[in-house]
Design a protein around this motif. Structure first.
Motif, PDB file in Angstrom:
ATOM      1  N   GLY A   1       0.813  -1.213   0.000  1.00 22.52           N
ATOM      2  CA  GLY A   1       0.000   0.000   0.000  1.00 22.52           C
ATOM      3  C   GLY A   1       0.839   1.252   0.000  1.00 22.52           C
ATOM      4  O   GLY A   1       0.532   2.228  -0.693  1.00 22.52           O
ATOM      5  N   TRP A   2       1.933   1.199   0.733  1.00 23.97           N
ATOM      6  CA  TRP A   2       2.746   2.410   0.857  1.00 23.97           C
ATOM      7  C   TRP A   2       3.465   2.740  -0.421  1.00 23.97           C
ATOM      8  O   TRP A   2       3.584   3.907  -0.782  1.00 23.97           O
TER       9      TRP A   2
ATOM     10  N   ALA B   1       1.144   4.547  -2.674  1.00 25.01           N
ATOM     11  CA  ALA B   1       0.704   5.868  -2.215  1.00 25.01           C
ATOM     12  C   ALA B   1       1.838   6.887  -2.306  1.00 25.01           C
ATOM     13  O   ALA B   1       1.589   8.092  -2.365  1.00 25.01           O
TER      14      ALA B   1
ATOM     15  N   GLN C   1      -5.375  -1.138  -1.183  1.00 28.99           N
ATOM     16  CA  GLN C   1      -6.656  -0.613  -0.723  1.00 28.99           C
ATOM     17  C   GLN C   1      -6.379   0.403   0.372  1.00 28.99           C
ATOM     18  O   GLN C   1      -5.879   0.059   1.432  1.00 28.99           O
ATOM     19  N   MET C   2      -6.760   1.664   0.125  1.00 34.31           N
ATOM     20  CA  MET C   2      -6.511   2.711   1.107  1.00 34.31           C
ATOM     21  C   MET C   2      -7.393   2.483   2.340  1.00 34.31           C
ATOM     22  O   MET C   2      -8.560   2.111   2.219  1.00 34.31           O
TER      23      MET C   2
ATOM     24  N   ASN D   1      -7.422   0.252   4.278  1.00 30.15           N
ATOM     25  CA  ASN D   1      -7.708  -1.166   4.477  1.00 30.15           C
ATOM     26  C   ASN D   1      -9.179  -1.505   4.237  1.00 30.15           C
ATOM     27  O   ASN D   1      -9.676  -2.506   4.720  1.00 30.15           O
TER      28      ASN D   1
END
Lengths: 501, 138
Positions: free
Chosen positions: A2-3, A6, A60-61, A63
């Motif tokens: 995720g990071w 982003a 998925q932002m 979560n």
């Protein structure tokens, strides 16, 4: 995971805010901004490497599982767009050190520049239609600030036209998003693919497609919605025009490609014909508009429009080869076009004006700048063995395969007219004698400015040449990208199957 | 504007409006409200103060430059979203701490969501007031 996905927008937002807070200390703000650009290039290269190795990356932002939360997705198309954004960001970031005056830096140039990069990267990573709209807004705010920063009379004039027409686009997009949500109950792009397919060929789907062509068409400067571009692109400092020319309109094209390959079904006859006609007219009006201009930057601005036509043409033909051509053309065009604008800024610094009638003698003053211009300009015009040649070859072959001979004819005529404009600039700015006393030599600019102006152009020219003499890896990548776009099952699986951590 | 009625009423109202904005900020997680709308309400309080007592007084009462407030708020929001990294979760995941919670009582819920909302609050107050001061002083 995720990071990593982003970071392309978190990094520029963070460096932009810090640079904005430190804007009165111009040295510190410059350092933060350059560091941000450097890190962004590294991150985008890392993402590009992982995507080309293992396929689409999904995060998925917050979560929240798809399709309820905001999904970030990077497939091959997004990955290469991110990488080229990182490259352009760094080149323009360095060039801006020489081009942007102290006053504009104190007003917060570095902050807005980073925010613009965040908006562009955000648009490329998001997998959600409403989130795409949010990133478009971020871009619009940052680009409006960059356009009018400094507050000169003509800047405000151009800025008003720019923002008024772009707000129309925003309104169309928001209307379309509302209708999409009303029709399907989802805005996640992967989920939308399934929901729209369930609708079948209905009036509503066609209407939505046309609304989105309107919204993204204004952003991309498609015929007949391009009027804001020549009205505004020649007013801000060159570094700003360069980053706009390289990235902003291409985000509109990216959004068109994304929605028409992923969201809408592949047999949307009416919308594809509309795109095809618009693309051909865009190519011709852009290149004819450029032929009528005698100002360096305005010629280049009209050529942006004409080249948008090539990209949309690749989408409208909708064959694997045509889409691969569009992807290749996009990468080639972003690099070459940004570079030409950077060079126009340096030529103005040396010869004193953008008006071709008032300048000349740059070849004598600096053979290096002349060579850089020559390579970038003839690549844009599609001369072998430079990158533009391969881009046009792919598109012409694709249109001949479809037996669209008149499409191929328009392509070739546009190429010839592009060459005419580029030769005009070459003859006027570089070849003829300077009408008033000669151009400054590069060496007269002083060491740091010389470096800040030449190194970005040199870097971009090297990329152009590399793509020209060794096009095989990029063509293969573009073909893989086209396959991925035409068979979105992998993308959809990656988004919808992933459970939250 | 030099109205003694407005000035007198403003003394009372500004405190009330600011208090209400904090209330809106805190209730925003589960009910209508939140950082954005609360920020607008707080900005309205300062705008009212500026109309009654003048720009200089309003600027002085804010103590910091509004543009700086906006930048700090945005950074705070970004930092709150990034806290999820420490827990090894994706960006902007909500992290909750229930102070004094037990089997039966929920306790006082504290989260990075609140921190994020507070950042938005400051960013909205800062940017609205930046615009207002610039437009009013020109």
């Amino acid at each position: 995971m995720g990071w990593l996905l982003a970071l392309p927008f978190l990094l520029p937002i963070a460096s932009g805010l810090l640079a904005f807070a430190a804007r009165r200390n111009t040295g510190l703000a410059r350092g933060i901004s350059l560091l941000g650009c450097g890190l962004l290039l590294l991150v985008t290269a890392w993402i590009f490497a992982s995507v080309s190795r293992q396929g689409p990356l999904v995060a998925q932002m917050g979560n929240w599982p798809a399709p309820f939360g905001i999904t970030l997705v990077v497939d091959r198309l997004s990955a290469i767009m991110l990488l080229v954004t990182g490259l352009v960001g760094l080149a323009v970031g360095v060039f801006a050190l020489a081009d942007i005056d102290r006053r504009r830096e104190r007003l917060g140039f570095q902050g807005f520049f980073q925010l613009l990069l965040a908006g562009v990267c955000g648009s490329f990573v998001t997998g959600d239609l409403f989130n795409l709209y949010v990133w478009f807004e971020v871009m619009l705010i940052a680009s409006f600030a960059l356009l009018v920063l400094g507050g000169e009379r003509q800047q405000v004039d151009g800025g008003i036209k720019y923002v008024a027409l772009n707000l129309v686009s925003t309104l169309l997009m928001l209307t379309a998003i509302g209708l999409v949500y009303g029709l399907t109950g989802t805005l996640n792009l992967a989920d939308l693919h399934l929901a729209i397919a369930a609708q079948g060929e209905s009036v509503a789907v066609n209407a939505l497609a046309v609304l989105l062509i309107g919204a993204f068409g204004i952003k991309a400067a498609l015929f007949p919605l391009f009027f804001w571009l020549p009205a505004s692109y020649h007013v801000p400092p060159v570094a700003v025009t360069a980053v706009f020319a390289g990235l902003l309109t291409k985000v509109g094209v990216y959004a068109l490609i994304r929605t028409f390959t992923l969201v809408f079904p592949a047999d949307l006859e009416f919308a594809h014909n509309l795109l095809l006609v618009a693309a051909l007219l865009t190519m011709l009006t852009g290149v004819l508009g450029a032929a009528a201009q005698y100002e360096f930057r305005r010629i280049l601005a009209f050529h942006i429009i004409s080249q948008i036509g090539f990209l949309v043409l690749g989408l409208a033909l909708f064959t694997p080869l045509a889409l691969a051509g569009a992807v290749f053309y996009m990468i080639h065009n972003i690099v070459a076009k940004t570079n030409l604008l950077l060079i126009s800024g340096t030529v103005r610094r040396m010869a004193g004006s953008f008006e071709l009638a008032q300048i000349g003698g740059v070849y004598r003053a600096s053979p290096l700048m002349a060579t850089l211009f020559f390579i970038a300009a003839f690549s844009l015009a599609g001369f072998p063995p430079l990158s533009g040649f391969w881009a046009k070859l792919l598109l012409v072959t694709a249109s001949l395969e479809e037996a669209s001979y008149w499409v191929a004819a328009v392509l070739l005529v546009t190429g010839a007219l592009t060459l005419f404009s580029m030769s005009k600039i070459w003859a006027e700015a570089f070849w003829k004698e300077h009408p008033g006393g000669g151009a400054l030599a590069l060496a007269a600019l002083g060491r740091p400015e010389q470096w800040q102006r030449v190194v970005p152009s040199l870097l971009l020219v090297l990329v152009t040449v590399a793509m020209g003499i060794y096009p095989e890896p990029l063509i293969t990548f573009a073909r893989d990208t086209a396959d991925e776009l035409l068979n979105p099952a992998g993308y959809i699986d990656a988004v919808l199957s992933q459970s939250p951590d | 504007m030099n109205s003694i009625i407005l000035q007198g009423a403003t003394r009372l109202l500004v405190a009330l409006i600011l208090l209400f904005s904090v209330y809106m900020l805190l209730r925003g997680h589960n009910q209508p409200g939140g950082g954005f709308i609360a920020g607008l309400i707080a900005a309205a309080a300062f705008i009212l103060y500026a109309l009654a007592w003048g720009m200089a007084a309003a600027r002085a009462s804010l103590r910091v430059a509004p543009a700086r407030l906006a930048a700090a708020g945005a950074l705070l929001a970004a930092a709150a979203g990034s806290l999820a990294a420490l827990a090894g979760l994706p960006p902007f995941t909500g992290l909750w701490l229930f102070i004094g919670g037990s089997e039966t009582a929920k306790g006082i819920p504290i989260s990075n969501v609140l921190l994020f909302d507070t950042g938005i609050y400051l960013a909205v107050v800062g940017s609205v007031l930046t615009l207002f001061f610039v437009l009013e002083e020109d």
